[in-house]
Design an enzyme around this catalytic site. Structure first.
Site, PDB file in Angstrom:
ATOM      1  CG  HIS A 129     -27.727 -15.431 -24.488  1.00 51.62           C
ATOM      2  ND1 HIS A 129     -26.600 -15.891 -23.848  1.00 51.62           N
ATOM      3  CD2 HIS A 129     -28.691 -16.357 -24.283  1.00 51.62           C
ATOM      4  CE1 HIS A 129     -26.870 -17.069 -23.293  1.00 51.62           C
ATOM      5  NE2 HIS A 129     -28.127 -17.369 -23.524  1.00 51.62           N
ATOM      6  CG  ASP A 206     -25.519 -14.479 -30.297  1.00 52.85           C
ATOM      7  OD1 ASP A 206     -25.717 -15.581 -30.853  1.00 52.85           O
ATOM      8  OD2 ASP A 206     -25.776 -14.267 -29.098  1.00 52.85           O
ATOM      9  CD  GLN A 209     -32.339 -18.596 -30.009  1.00 50.67           C
ATOM     10  OE1 GLN A 209     -33.186 -19.232 -30.639  1.00 50.67           O
ATOM     11  NE2 GLN A 209     -31.898 -19.000 -28.829  1.00 50.67           N
ATOM     12  CE  LYS A 232     -28.707 -21.585 -28.059  1.00 52.42           C
ATOM     13  NZ  LYS A 232     -29.492 -21.554 -26.839  1.00 52.42           N
ATOM     14  CB  CYS A 372     -29.074 -16.354 -20.545  1.00 51.41           C
ATOM     15  SG  CYS A 372     -28.870 -17.861 -19.623  1.00 51.41           S
TER      16      CYS A 372
HETATM   17  C1  LIG Z   1     -28.936 -15.516 -28.632  1.00 50.70           C
HETATM   18  C2  LIG Z   1     -28.046 -16.488 -27.937  1.00 50.70           C
HETATM   19  N1  LIG Z   1     -26.739 -16.237 -27.852  1.00 50.70           N
HETATM   20  C3  LIG Z   1     -25.878 -17.094 -27.250  1.00 50.70           C
HETATM   21  C4  LIG Z   1     -26.323 -18.253 -26.678  1.00 50.70           C
HETATM   22  C5  LIG Z   1     -25.344 -19.138 -26.011  1.00 50.70           C
HETATM   23  O1  LIG Z   1     -25.241 -20.378 -26.664  1.00 50.70           O
HETATM   24  P1  LIG Z   1     -24.574 -21.617 -25.924  1.00 50.70           P
HETATM   25  O2  LIG Z   1     -25.136 -21.684 -24.554  1.00 50.70           O
HETATM   26  O3  LIG Z   1     -24.919 -22.771 -26.777  1.00 50.70           O
HETATM   27  O4  LIG Z   1     -23.088 -21.338 -25.920  1.00 50.70           O
HETATM   28  C6  LIG Z   1     -27.698 -18.557 -26.737  1.00 50.70           C
HETATM   29  C7  LIG Z   1     -28.288 -19.773 -26.138  1.00 50.70           C
HETATM   30  O5  LIG Z   1     -28.174 -20.110 -24.998  1.00 50.70           O
HETATM   31  C8  LIG Z   1     -28.574 -17.655 -27.381  1.00 50.70           C
HETATM   32  O6  LIG Z   1     -29.877 -17.902 -27.467  1.00 50.70           O
END
Ligand SMILES: Cc1ncc(COP(=O)(O)O)c(C=O)c1O
Ligand SMILES: Cc1ncc(COP(=O)(O)O)c(C=O)c1O
Lengths: 416, 147, 416, 147
Positions: A129, A206, A209, A232, A372
């Site tokens: 991401h 990270d 998910q 999430k 993203c």
């Molecule tokens: C795999 C992953 N990493 C990072 C993020 C970033 O999370 P957030 O936007 O809640 O900071 C997300 C979700 O948007 C994600 O799915």
């Protein structure tokens, strides 16, 4: 069975509303953000209406109660991931958590184990991401370190065949996703952790998910830092977690500076408090932390293994139904091995944005686009996909509605 | 169904049978625009001579709304002067901002009044405007060059 | 009168609870954080129960509604401070807002107007909260720039006599507080803004203690950036604001990187979206932004000038009563000119912490300590003070209870 | 009043008449501890000979709880062996962690059992422990040096 989606849905007030012209809400966008149960909403309300005060500061009863609530939430989150409370840092989001590690490493001076410079390397993967990619690109630029990455295979897995060339003795940090937010792929960590530690690098996971969807025990994972977002995981917006091993948090320089993270301050200098305070400058997101604590309790009461099992079964069912649809291509593993319940796909002739719009008219909320993860889309040779992501409040009926929706869309857009 | 006001027949028709698609290698300005929230993209090659738009060719990837909109744009703007184009562009932008309250000026916009329904779907307005924003850019660029 | 504290208190549910053994809550710690009206709590609940989805992303109805709510909140906040919506950035706190500017300046490359290096200067003051001091110290260390500062006079005002030596042609940024969170002093900005702009420096205003308490019009202030926290302005925790002039936001590099703040991303590079998106990486604190919008509306409905007038009257009353107490020393302006309703004091022989504890037993919540402004405490020659800070829900009766409480404490601790 | 359980007479007495206050320039370890949340501070000069604490002098600024606690600490620990001091320090820490459920071991802690009431006020436990944490540090330091 004790796992009842009907009962669970009753705890989530948003399912009482309808979409467009009275359609039932079929929410398949939990990969972007999850819905919230009353337990979480009420925990925030309870904090504001009864215990609201600035934590760690006041000599009064409200401040004591607020501190208890906030630190109690930290203990709940720690218990939820098998960590010690002092290893758990409240941030605003996973994005901040990941930026925190990247910026703090950038603040390390030579001699500090996190210090980076030319000749050092940072490893990511093609399936990250943007939140776990761009901060490392920027860190590389600021420090002169080199960015390298694992590729993704054509069957949507991390290509680890060249692991020893990707993670080298010069690697200082490996930042990798636990589960792809597009493919659903769950990455094998053992080999990565082993190789990273062999060369003295830290592993930043990270877990955006994964933490919401399966039992996570940080000790068992073997990684060094882990980030996820509350929103999430049925928690409030505006709160994220960074977990880190205690000795590493001690050595890591601070990121945001300000009140409550210092031990002393003069006009020209400051010294730092111990973790977690060192990383929590200012009046924190107290109500959101408390809400996240309530979310962890709620998820534990349902059972993380039960949630994982439920999602595995649902994914089985969904994959089977989806592959039957003509012209539909799964972007990600088409089998249910080492994968989460996030399913991305394309349909020949219907652009994802148009499909999403059509599904919306049926009450079905999916996400469309590059999610993203632009480099991943490019490497999978798609511009955009449609993504359905499931959670504890989804059931087979939701899958059926989705499948029918896709078929109706094919008719709708095929009418000319 | 409200969806029908979005996916008008003429829109889907342009999507399936795009006009002036395929980049002409001769142009006075080339622009590439991306809708960052969804990844839709369009490249416009615009030729302008003496403040007259003599050619627009394009290539792109994206949803029916974004692609049909570029296609219609080419039909509308080719052979217009920059002044006429500005009036049309302005009229289209206003239609998109109307949140479903306008049916559009059919004299100016011709088939593109079919996009009136898009203005009810705020997240799709960006799609419909992608090509038009790109054109604005191209017009500014080619004017800069001709000075 | 239309300004009725009794009516206002009814909107704030926390005043229904009691402290210790059934004592009425006399909350005099709004300088640390303010209480929340139902309008704010309900706005968050409403978002979670009806419109919760990730903004700017989905092709579905919930995502559209969430985006409307979030962008609507931005417009409300902008209106509240006389700004344009695209100049308003949602952060997690004032601390993050100030760190954002400092780190983003640190990211500027040579040629950018924000780039800093040896020979450049950063100006702060001795009365800064750590949140507007430590980030600049750190920026100075990272870039080699020099930190200089305005001193505080013995009558608790900013010493501007040497303004032309403090702000020099090498000054790139002047970071200053609008109102001291300890002294209550409101700083005159005109001379500072004029001199800063004369030398080409930007002015960053820490408006944490002013925006919640008086009408603020960013255009009239003349500053270039302004930061405040939602939680001190009857808004939710976990949300802050950074306002900046559009052309400056265009030139300022980003801070946190990740999703939704990019226009394109490859494995090695990324390009940035326009402000405000450029500064809002990740899924934002949506519910908290919506809550802050509701807070702005609530404050506007009461009237910011009415709140300011109310606090001026209350401060008049409190100063008069407090100076009558034997052994009590006001730390800050003892007159009501150019000051807010924050009153710090010491009492010979009773340590602030003991006084605070005693007052707590009477239901009175004050704050004691250095108030995250250690250098200021040192310059005022006190180790610690007791601080009473007033807001729209306080009245003269609260002052009376405080005064009685102090007098009882003097008896209690004087008993030996 | 619950407050009385916090502000016992003997505590306020030590606050007003502190024991062994005023730093002795001769010492085997000097430590300076600050309670960062409120700014309370204490400096301890500790002299240890053959694992026996022969002297503790101190200076400090802070609330009655923090200052009285250091004062009592000096009364309790001077002339004790490091082993005895550790038992006492441990007992005091346990009392502070008891959340009002313990009355303290009067044989070991003597007057310091008056701090039992502090354990009911979580935000004040840090105050009571300030001097004791400093002492622990000093003990470690002077042992390090004597090796
Ligand atoms: C795999 C992953 N990493 C990072 C993020 C970033 O999370 P957030 O936007 O809640 O900071 C997300 C979700 O948007 C994600 O799915
Ligand atoms: C003047 C001033 N600046 C900055 C801050 C920091 O605000 P926050 O802790 O909400 O980030 C505060 C309050 O703590 C303050 O009073």
């Amino acid at each position: 069975m004790s796992f009842s989606v009907t009962d669970i849905r009753r705890d989530f007030p948003i399912f009482e509303r309808t979409i467009r012209d009275g359609k039932r809400l079929v929410y398949l966008d939990s990969g972007a953000t999850s819905q919230k149960p009353w337990a979480v909403i009420n925990a925030e309300t309870d904090f504001y209406t009864k215990h609201n005060a600035a934590v760690h500061r006041g000599a009064h009863q409200l401040a004591e109660e607020a501190t208890d609530a906030y630190e109690g939430a930290r203990a709940k989150v720690a218990g939820f991931i098998g960590a010690q409370p002092e290893e758990v840092i409240f941030t605003k989001s996973a994005t901040e958590s990941l930026n925190l590690v990247a910026y703090a490493m950038g603040n390390a001076e030579s001699g500090n184990r996190f210090a980076l410079g030319e000749g050092d390397e940072i490893v990511v993967s093609e399936m990250e991401h943007h939140a776990n990619l761009v901060p490392w690109q920027q860190l590389a630029k600021r420090t002169g370190a080199k960015l390298s990455w694992f590729k993704v295979t054509s069957d949507a897995r991390l290509d680890l065949t060249n692991i020893d060339e990707v993670i080298t003795p010069r690697t200082k940090v490996v930042a990798i996703t636990h589960q792809s937010n597009v493919l659903g792929t769950i990455n094998p960590l053992d080999a990565i952790v082993k190789r990273a530690h062999e060369v003295g690098a830290v592993v930043v996971l990270d877990a955006c998910q994964s933490v919401p969807h399966m039992p996570i025990d940080v000790a068992a994972l073997g990684v060094d830092f882990l980030a996820f977002s509350g929103h999430k995981a049925i928690g409030p917006t505006g709160v994220g977690i960074l977990w880190g091993r205690s000795p590493l948090l001690s050595e890591l320089p601070p990121f945001l500076t300000g009140g409550s993270m210092v031990t002393s301050v003069t006009m020209t200098d400051a010294t730092w408090a111990q973790a977690p305070q060192k990383f929590e400058a200012g009046v924190p997101n107290m109500a959101q932390a408390v809400g996240l604590g309530a979310a962890c309790n709620y998820l534990t009461s349902i059972g993380m293994q039960a949630i994982r099992d439920h999602e595995i079964a649902l994914t089985d069912y969904a994959l089977k139904k989806l592959v039957e649809i003509a012209e539909l291509n799964i972007i990600g593993p088409s089998t249910n091995e080492s994968r989460g319940s996030t399913i991305s796909f394309t349909i020949n002739e219907i652009h994802p944005h148009d499909l999403g719009q059509f599904l919306d008219s049926q009450g079905i909320a999916v996400r469309t686009g590059h999610h993203c993860a632009w480099p991943l889309a490019k490497s999978m040779n798609v511009q955009s996909t449609t993504r359905a992501s499931f959670y504890l409040y989804n059931n087979e009926e939701d899958v059926d509605v989705l499948v029918q929706g896709i078929q109706s869309a094919q008719k709708y857009f095929g009418r000319f | 169904m409200e969806l029908d006001s979005l996916y008008q027949e003429v829109i889907l028709d342009h999507y399936k049978h795009p006009q002036h698609k395929g980049l002409n290698p001769v142009f006075s300005a080339q622009v590439h625009h991306v809708n960052t929230s969804c990844g839709d993209e369009v490249t416009l090659n615009v030729t302008i001579k003496d403040r007259k738009i003599t050619g627009i060719s394009w290539d792109g990837q994206g949803c029916s709304i974004s692609q049909a909109s570029v296609s219609m744009l080419t039909d509308l703007l080719i052979d217009k002067t920059l002044e006429e184009a500005e009036v049309i562009t302005h009229s289209f932008s206003e239609l998109m901002a109307s949140k479903g309250t306008s049916t559009g000026d059919a004299d100016l916009l011709e088939d593109a009044v079919a996009f009136a329904g898009v203005s009810k779907f705020p997240s799709r307005v960006k799609c419909a405007l992608l090509g038009w924003m790109a054109f604005k850019d191209a017009a500014v660029q080619s004017q800069g060059e001709s000075k």
